[in-house]
Design a protein around this motif. Structure first.
Motif, short mmCIF file in Angstrom:
data_model
loop_
_atom_site.label_atom_id
_atom_site.label_comp_id
_atom_site.label_asym_id
_atom_site.label_seq_id
_atom_site.Cartn_x
_atom_site.Cartn_y
_atom_site.Cartn_z
N ARG A 110 3.55 -6.27 -0.94
CA ARG A 110 3.94 -7.00 -2.15
C ARG A 110 4.55 -8.34 -1.73
O ARG A 110 5.22 -8.43 -0.71
CB ARG A 110 4.93 -6.19 -2.98
N THR B 173 1.04 -0.64 1.31
CA THR B 173 0.95 -1.62 0.23
C THR B 173 1.84 -2.81 0.55
O THR B 173 3.00 -2.66 0.93
CB THR B 173 1.39 -1.00 -1.10
N THR C 253 0.56 -7.69 -5.73
CA THR C 253 0.51 -6.40 -5.04
C THR C 253 -0.86 -6.21 -4.43
O THR C 253 -1.88 -6.36 -5.10
CB THR C 253 0.82 -5.25 -6.01
N HIS D 48 -2.99 -3.43 -2.37
CA HIS D 48 -3.05 -2.03 -1.94
C HIS D 48 -3.99 -1.86 -0.75
O HIS D 48 -4.95 -2.63 -0.59
CB HIS D 48 -3.54 -1.15 -3.10
N THR E 283 -5.75 -4.74 -6.31
CA THR E 283 -4.73 -5.78 -6.39
C THR E 283 -4.13 -5.80 -7.78
O THR E 283 -4.72 -5.30 -8.74
CB THR E 283 -5.33 -7.17 -6.08
N ARG F 36 12.03 -5.64 1.95
CA ARG F 36 12.10 -5.60 0.49
C ARG F 36 13.41 -6.23 0.03
O ARG F 36 14.50 -5.72 0.31
CB ARG F 36 11.98 -4.17 -0.02
#
Length: 520
Positions: free
Chosen positions: A342, A340, A378, A380, A385, A408
Motif C-alpha cells: 500500500r 500486499t 493498494t 495485491h 489493485t 505502516r
C-alpha cells in the motif's frame, strides 16, 4: 514471481540525457496555448507579461525569480522556539528565473538557490547561496544563456546538451554523513558545505559513475540507508543507487525496467522499492527538436504502471497496471504480511499540472489543470489493485515521520488549499490519520502561501508523530514589495492550534521545492 538479471551501470549511455523534472501546485485559470505553441513563442516577451501580471496580482511574487545571496544573523522571531530543537532547515529551489535578459518558460528551469535556516537557543539565522554549477558559472562568464532547460529552449542554442552542462541543481537537498548535497533530476549531485553553503563541486561516487543521474527524491530507511534512482533519457533505462548512512556508495545498477518519461519520485517498503510509471513518455520523433518537457506525450489509454523491485537483488519481482494517471510525490509505502503493498501518492488524472499550470505561471497566467489528490493505492500479490482518493481536492507535498519510512504509518502530513477555497495556491497544513480518516488542520490566513513542511522528531521520543512540522511560508503583501518570507513551526500533534513559533525575513524569497532538516 519473475526475477530478472540486474545489469551494471553504463556511464556512456547516459551522457545524452536531457533535463529532469520536479514539482507541483495548482490553481484555477483560463484555457491556454498547446505546449508546442508555447515552445515556439521565442519572440514573446514573457518578462514583460509577468511584470504586468505581478503588478495586478502580488501573489505571483514567489515566481518572480529575483533571489539573492544574503546572510541574516537574527531573523525576527515570535512565539516559543523549543530549546531542544537545534539544527538547520535547508530548502532548495529555482532562485533566478532569467539568464542574459531572457525569462525562463517553466518554473523548474531556474538556477538552484539553497537556503539555510539555523535554529538554536531560541534564535533563527538565515543564509542563501546559489549552487555554483557548471551551467551557472559558464553562463555568468558568457553573460548569456548557453543551454536550454527542462521547459525552455531559445533560438540559436543547440539541442542534446549533456545533462551536467544544463544541471541547475535546483530541486532538493540531502544531508548525508556531515555533508549536504544539492540535487536535480537527471545529473550529478553537488556537494555543498552545510554551514557556509559554498559549492565544493559535483559529487563523483566512483570514477566510472561520473555524470550518472542521481535524482532528487532519495528515500532514507530508518537505519540510515539511502535509496535513489536515475533515468537515462531518451532510452528510459532505469538505475538504482544504494548509499550507506556513512555516505559511502554501496551499489549502483540498472534494473530490468524501462521508462522513457518523467519520473520524479519513488517509495520504499522494508523489502522493496516501488515505482509508479505514468503514461507520459517521450515521443522519439520530437526528441532533440524541442525542450525535454515538450518531447513528452500524454497517453490517456495507456496504464499507470506499478513496479516493485527487490532491495537485495534489484530484480523486478512484481508489476501491476492501474488506470492512467500522473503524479509527482509519494508520502510513504508499506507491505503487509501477505505481500500486499500500500502507498499514499498524490495522483492526478493527467499531466496538465506540469505541462500547463507550472509553465504558464512564468508568464503570470493561471492555467486550469486537474489537481492531484492524496490517494491510497493498494497492490495485491495476485495482480488486483485498488485506488482510493483520500482528499477532496488539491493536496500535495506529503511527508511522514522519517522513523516510519517503509513501515505502516498512521500519520500523513501534507498541504491543501484553504478549506474555504480562498487564498493563493496551497494555504493549509494537514495531519491525516490513515487508520480513522480523522483530519487535524490549520488554515493559514488568506494571503499566506505554504511550502512543503518537513517532520522533525522530538529528541528522545520514539512515538510516531511526536515532533514538529517545519517549513517556510510566503506572506503576500498588498504590493509585491511588501511581501516577506518566514519560517513556521507547528506542534505536529496539534496543527489546528497554529504555529507555535515563527521567524521572519524582511523580504520575500522565491518559492522553492523540497527541503530537509539536519539536527545539530
Amino acid at each position: 514471481m519473475t526475477r530478472m538479471t540486474v545489469m551494471p551501470c553504463d556511464r556512456r549511455t547516459l551522457l545524452r540525457a536531457a533535463a529532469g523534472a520536479a514539482l507541483l501546485a495548482g490553481v484555477p485559470l483560463k484555457p491556454l496555448l498547446a505546449a508546442a505553441d508555447l515552445a515556439a513563442t521565442d519572440g514573446d516577451d514573457w518578462a514583460a507579461a509577468f511584470d504586468a501580471a505581478l503588478a495586478r496580482d502580488p501573489s505571483l511574487i514567489g515566481w518572480q525569480g529575483n533571489g539573492v545571496e544574503r546572510d541574516v544573523a537574527d531573523a525576527a522571531v515570535s512565539g516559543a522556539w523549543p530549546a531542544e530543537l537545534r539544527g538547520a532547515f535547508y530548502r532548495n529551489g529555482p532562485g533566478s528565473q532569467s539568464v542574459g535578459g531572457r525569462r525562463y518558460r517553466h518554473w523548474f528551469d531556474g538556477d538552484g538557490l539553497v537556503h539555510r535556516w539555523g535554529i538554536g537557543g531560541g534564535r533563527v539565522s538565515y543564509r542563501a547561496r546559489y549552487v555554483a554549477t557548471r551551467k551557472r558559472m559558464a553562463e555568468a562568464a558568457a553573460g548569456r544563456a548557453l543551454t536550454g532547460a527542462f521547459g525552455t529552449h531559445w533560438d540559436g542554442l543547440p539541442f542534446g546538451t549533456p545533462p551536467d552542462a544544463m544541471n541547475p541543481a535546483n530541486i532538493s537537498v540531502l544531508p548525508l554523513a556531515g555533508k549536504l548535497l544539492a540535487l536535480w533530476e537527471a545529473g550529478s549531485a553537488y556537494d555543498l558545505d552545510p554551514a557556509t553553503l559554498a559549492t565544493a563541486g559535483e559529487r563523483v561516487w566512483r570514477r566510472d559513475l561520473a555524470g550518472m543521474p542521481f535524482s532528487a527524491h532519495p528515500k532514507t530507511d530508518p537505519d540510515g540507508t539511502v535509496w535513489n534512482f536515475g533515468v537515462d533519457y531518451p532510452s528510459g533505462r532505469l538505475f538504482v543507487w544504494r548509499v550507506g548512512a556513512d555516505g559511502a556508495l554501496k551499489r549502483c545498477a540498472e534494473i530490468p525496467e524501462r521508462h522513457p518519461g518523467m519520473l520524479h519520485d519513488m517509495a520504499v517498503t522494508e523489502r522493496h522499492i516501488l515505482f509508479l510509471l505514468a503514461p507520459y513518455t517521450i515521443d522519439p520523433a520530437r526528441w532533440g527538436t524541442v525542450p525535454f518537457l515538450d518531447a513528452h506525450r500524454w497517453q490517456p489509454d495507456a496504464p499507470l504502471r506499478a513496479v516493485a523491485v527487490d532491495k537485495d537483488t534489484l530484480a523486478v519481482v512484481r508489476r501491476w497496471e492501474l488506470p492512467a494517471g500522473f503524479g509527482f510525490h509519494f508520502g510513504n509505502a508499506w507491505e503487509e504480511a501477505d505481500g500486499t503493498i500500500r502507498c499514499d501518492f498524490c495522483l492526478a488524472p493527467d499531466a496538465g499540472l506540469v505541462d500547463r499550470t507550472l509553465r504558464l505561471v512564468m508568464r503570470g497566467e493561471r492555467a486550469d489543470s486537474a489537481p492531484p489528490r492524496i490517494t491510497l493505492i493498494t497492490l495485491h500479490p495476485d495482480g488486483r489493485t485498488a485506488v482510493e482518493p483520500l482528499s477532496a481536492g488539491l493536496a500535495e507535498f506529503p511527508r511522514v515521520d522519517p522513523r516510519m519510512v517503509g513501515r505502516r504509518n498512521r500519520a500523513l502530513f501534507h498541504l491543501e488549499r484553504r478549506v474555504d477555497g480562498t487564498g493563493p495556491w496551497l494555504g493549509a497544513v494537514v495531519r491525516r490519520d490513515m487508520e480513522t480518516g480523522a483530519v487535524d488542520r490549520y488554515d493559514h490566513p488568506p494571503g499566506i502561501i505554504a511550502e512543503e513542511m518537513v517532520f522533525v522528531p522530538r529528541p528522545g521520543s520514539q512515538a510516531e508523530g511526536d515532533g514538529w512540522l517545519l517549513g517556510t511560508v510566503l506572506a503576500v503583501g498588498e504590493t509585491a514589495d511588501r511581501s516577506r518570507t518566514g519560517l513556521a513551526l507547528f506542534d505536529a500533534a496539534r496543527l489546528s492550534a497554529g504555529p507555535v513559533a515563527q521567524a521572519w525575513l524582511d523580504a520575500p524569497l522565491p518559492l522553492g521545492f523540497h527541503g530537509a532538516f539536519a539536527p545539530a
